[in-house]
Design a protein around this motif. Structure first.
Motif, short mmCIF file in Angstrom:
data_model
loop_
_atom_site.label_atom_id
_atom_site.label_comp_id
_atom_site.label_asym_id
_atom_site.label_seq_id
_atom_site.Cartn_x
_atom_site.Cartn_y
_atom_site.Cartn_z
N GLY A 50 38.37 97.73 117.33
CA GLY A 50 36.98 97.46 117.03
C GLY A 50 36.62 97.05 115.44
O GLY A 50 35.64 96.62 115.01
N GLY A 51 37.86 96.98 114.79
CA GLY A 51 37.64 96.85 113.19
C GLY A 51 37.81 95.51 112.99
O GLY A 51 38.27 94.73 113.60
N ARG A 52 37.16 95.26 111.89
CA ARG A 52 37.09 94.05 111.36
C ARG A 52 37.85 93.89 110.06
O ARG A 52 37.67 94.76 109.33
N GLY A 58 36.44 89.17 107.42
CA GLY A 58 35.82 89.91 108.37
C GLY A 58 35.97 89.39 109.73
O GLY A 58 35.27 89.68 110.87
N ILE A 59 37.19 88.79 110.00
CA ILE A 59 37.56 88.15 111.50
C ILE A 59 38.00 89.42 112.17
O ILE A 59 38.59 90.66 111.89
N ASP A 206 46.81 93.03 107.08
CA ASP A 206 45.90 93.25 106.22
C ASP A 206 45.47 91.86 105.30
O ASP A 206 44.29 91.93 105.16
N HIS A 207 46.31 91.13 105.14
CA HIS A 207 46.02 90.20 104.14
C HIS A 207 46.36 88.74 104.64
O HIS A 207 47.27 88.67 105.48
N ILE A 216 50.76 83.33 111.89
CA ILE A 216 49.59 83.68 112.41
C ILE A 216 48.52 82.60 111.73
O ILE A 216 48.59 82.84 110.61
N HIS A 217 47.85 81.96 112.27
CA HIS A 217 46.77 80.98 111.95
C HIS A 217 45.62 81.72 111.84
O HIS A 217 44.92 82.25 112.93
N LEU A 218 44.92 81.71 110.53
CA LEU A 218 43.68 82.23 110.33
C LEU A 218 42.49 81.53 110.80
O LEU A 218 42.64 80.32 110.77
#
Length: 218
Positions: A50-52, A58-59, A206-207, A216-218
């Motif tokens: 559930g964390g953002r 904020g994803i 985390d970053h 991993i693509h943001l």
């Protein structure tokens, strides 16, 4: 029950079982060159989803895709043979898992674990607690569960990953029932619990550079 090994296999060779999930037995070699069949490990699992990611704009980190699966799916795969699984977060329920939401939503990891334990009602002697932001969680958790006792992962920097651990279920439940958990850190909740440290070669996302390192693509 004991099974003879081939005579060409010496008794000093170790059998390493890492990442074998959904199995009904675990194999352990003894000093006589025999393989003993151990009883299946009984544990429950709480997966926090559930964390953002505030440092990722904020994803929803659990929805990030690594090697064709979301980080939440990787976390669920790692505990596929748990007796019961609770996914905690203000999100749609996951098929085949219990669902809980911390009170209030976004109240932090200790509150999320408390909600997961409340959903379990009577937790198993061992309860896995996993965040859904570790790309290599399947291999890392396999190392923890191989100990068959309370254990916590330690990342390459020497930092305990309190959300990649196996805790004593009843004791963890008792701690969450002593007062409100809103705003508490996981470290505060578990300080003093007897757990073994397991050094794993994984880290969380985390970053943006963490995501890039794992492709991993943001």
């Amino acid at each position: 029950m004991l099974l003879d090994l081939d005579q060409g296999v010496g008794g000093n060779h170790a059998v390493h079982l890492v990442g074998l999930l959904r199995v009904m037995t675990a194999l352990a070699r003894d000093g006589s060159g025999m393989i003993s069949i151990m009883t299946p490990l009984v544990f429950d699992a709480i997966v926090l989803a559930g964390g953002r990611g505030s440092r990722l704009g904020g994803i929803d980190k659990s929805a990030l895709v690594h090697r064709g699966s979301t980080l939440l799916e990787h976390a669920l795969e790692s505990v596929a043979d748990a007796r019961r699984v609770v996914v905690v977060g203000d999100r749609p329920p996951v098929d085949g898992a219990l669902h809980a939401v911390e009170d209030p939503p976004g109240a932090g990891p200790a509150a999320a674990v408390a909600a997961g334990l409340a959903a379990l009602v009577d937790p198993a002697p061992l309860v896995a607690v996993l965040a859904s932001d570790v790309p290599e969680v399947v291999a890392a958790f396999a190392q923890l569960r191989a100990l068959r006792e309370p254990a916590v992962a330690v990342d390459p920097t020497g930092r305990r990953q309190h959300l990649l651990a196996m805790y004593p279920g009843p004791e963890l439940l008792a701690r969450t029932q002593r007062g409100a958990q809103e705003g508490r850190s996981m470290r505060e909740l578990v300080t003093g619990l007897a757990v073994r440290e397991v050094h794993v070669g994984v880290d969380d996302v985390d970053h943006p550079e963490d995501a890039a390192r794992h492709g991993i693509h943001l």
